[in-house]
Write a protein that holds these residues in place. Structure first.
Motif, mmCIF file in Angstrom:
data_model
loop_
_atom_site.group_PDB
_atom_site.id
_atom_site.type_symbol
_atom_site.label_atom_id
_atom_site.label_comp_id
_atom_site.label_asym_id
_atom_site.label_seq_id
_atom_site.Cartn_x
_atom_site.Cartn_y
_atom_site.Cartn_z
ATOM 1 N N ARG A 97 102.346 39.945 2.768
ATOM 2 C CA ARG A 97 101.951 38.539 2.872
ATOM 3 C C ARG A 97 100.534 38.323 2.328
ATOM 4 O O ARG A 97 100.268 37.314 1.684
ATOM 5 C CB ARG A 97 102.055 38.058 4.321
ATOM 6 C CG ARG A 97 103.476 38.036 4.842
ATOM 7 C CD ARG A 97 104.383 37.068 4.064
ATOM 8 N NE ARG A 97 103.877 35.725 4.248
ATOM 9 C CZ ARG A 97 103.770 34.825 3.281
ATOM 10 N NH1 ARG A 97 104.156 35.094 2.058
ATOM 11 N NH2 ARG A 97 103.271 33.635 3.530
ATOM 12 N N GLN A 102 106.332 36.201 -1.339
ATOM 13 C CA GLN A 102 106.942 35.083 -0.625
ATOM 14 C C GLN A 102 107.589 35.571 0.672
ATOM 15 O O GLN A 102 108.160 36.642 0.727
ATOM 16 C CB GLN A 102 108.009 34.396 -1.494
ATOM 17 C CG GLN A 102 107.497 33.889 -2.808
ATOM 18 C CD GLN A 102 107.649 34.903 -3.941
ATOM 19 O OE1 GLN A 102 107.666 36.103 -3.734
ATOM 20 N NE2 GLN A 102 107.742 34.401 -5.155
ATOM 21 N N VAL A 103 107.542 34.724 1.681
ATOM 22 C CA VAL A 103 108.058 35.085 3.002
ATOM 23 C C VAL A 103 109.557 35.382 2.947
ATOM 24 O O VAL A 103 110.045 36.261 3.649
ATOM 25 C CB VAL A 103 107.697 34.000 4.054
ATOM 26 C CG1 VAL A 103 108.527 32.746 3.886
ATOM 27 C CG2 VAL A 103 107.810 34.557 5.444
ATOM 28 N N TRP A 104 110.302 34.685 2.077
ATOM 29 C CA TRP A 104 111.742 34.932 1.984
ATOM 30 C C TRP A 104 112.039 36.306 1.389
ATOM 31 O O TRP A 104 113.143 36.813 1.558
ATOM 32 C CB TRP A 104 112.453 33.815 1.211
ATOM 33 C CG TRP A 104 112.059 33.682 -0.228
ATOM 34 C CD1 TRP A 104 111.084 32.891 -0.759
ATOM 35 C CD2 TRP A 104 112.645 34.372 -1.335
ATOM 36 N NE1 TRP A 104 111.015 33.059 -2.121
ATOM 37 C CE2 TRP A 104 111.967 33.954 -2.508
ATOM 38 C CE3 TRP A 104 113.675 35.313 -1.458
ATOM 39 C CZ2 TRP A 104 112.297 34.440 -3.770
ATOM 40 C CZ3 TRP A 104 113.988 35.785 -2.729
ATOM 41 C CH2 TRP A 104 113.305 35.347 -3.861
ATOM 42 N N LYS A 105 111.060 36.915 0.736
ATOM 43 C CA LYS A 105 111.207 38.296 0.263
ATOM 44 C C LYS A 105 110.595 39.280 1.251
ATOM 45 O O LYS A 105 111.129 40.365 1.468
ATOM 46 C CB LYS A 105 110.517 38.483 -1.095
ATOM 47 C CG LYS A 105 111.324 38.129 -2.277
ATOM 48 C CD LYS A 105 110.612 38.597 -3.535
ATOM 49 C CE LYS A 105 111.549 38.536 -4.707
ATOM 50 N NZ LYS A 105 110.947 39.114 -5.912
ATOM 51 N N TYR A 107 110.207 39.241 4.576
ATOM 52 C CA TYR A 107 110.972 39.550 5.790
ATOM 53 C C TYR A 107 112.128 40.515 5.525
ATOM 54 O O TYR A 107 112.274 41.504 6.255
ATOM 55 C CB TYR A 107 111.462 38.279 6.488
ATOM 56 C CG TYR A 107 110.443 37.718 7.448
ATOM 57 C CD1 TYR A 107 110.111 38.399 8.622
ATOM 58 C CD2 TYR A 107 109.800 36.528 7.180
ATOM 59 C CE1 TYR A 107 109.167 37.895 9.501
ATOM 60 C CE2 TYR A 107 108.857 36.012 8.054
ATOM 61 C CZ TYR A 107 108.546 36.697 9.209
ATOM 62 O OH TYR A 107 107.611 36.204 10.082
#
Length: 125
Positions: A97, A102-105, A107
């Motif tokens: 982060r 990107q957060v969708w990647k 996590y």
């Protein structure tokens, strides 16, 4: 004062004044060696450390390049696991982060390193 994960991540982003690039010597077969010491907020990875970047199977490389954005997180994670650090997966996620993955990647990447580590601990062989 207590910090939530978003505050911790922002603190990392604000304090992460380290190199944007990683200097590597590519050895072939998906392996590379650090040419210079890598500095992170969690500690330093020594020069000549061997890494495979993000350990992504060939059939999932459409999702992320093994030596792509957030590489510092992947190298730190490899080192942290070998060094026996207490929270290598959390540090991995926070560095992803901080490096603007990107957060969708981030996590799913965190989830798969965590689940793989769990599987390694329980496998019967």
């Amino acid at each position: 004062m207590s910090l939530n994960n978003d505050d911790l991540t922002q603190a990392l982003v604000d304090s992460f004044k380290y190199a944007e690039t990683v200097k590597l010597d590519f050895l072939g077969h998906g392996q590379a060696r650090l040419i210079e010491e890598l500095k992170t907020p969690f500690g330093n990875v020594p020069r000549k450390f061997l890494t495979d970047g993000f350990s992504i199977p060939w059939y999932a490389r459409w999702f992320h390049n093994p030596f792509g954005k957030g590489l510092i997180a992947a190298i730190w994670h490899d080192f942290a696991l070998k060094a026996g650090r207490k929270n290598p997966h959390k540090e991995f996620f926070m560095l992803l982060r901080a490096r603007k993955v990107q957060v969708w990647k981030a996590y799913p990447m965190w989830f798969f390193v965590w689940i793989y580590d769990c599987w390694k601990k329980i496998k019967p062989w």
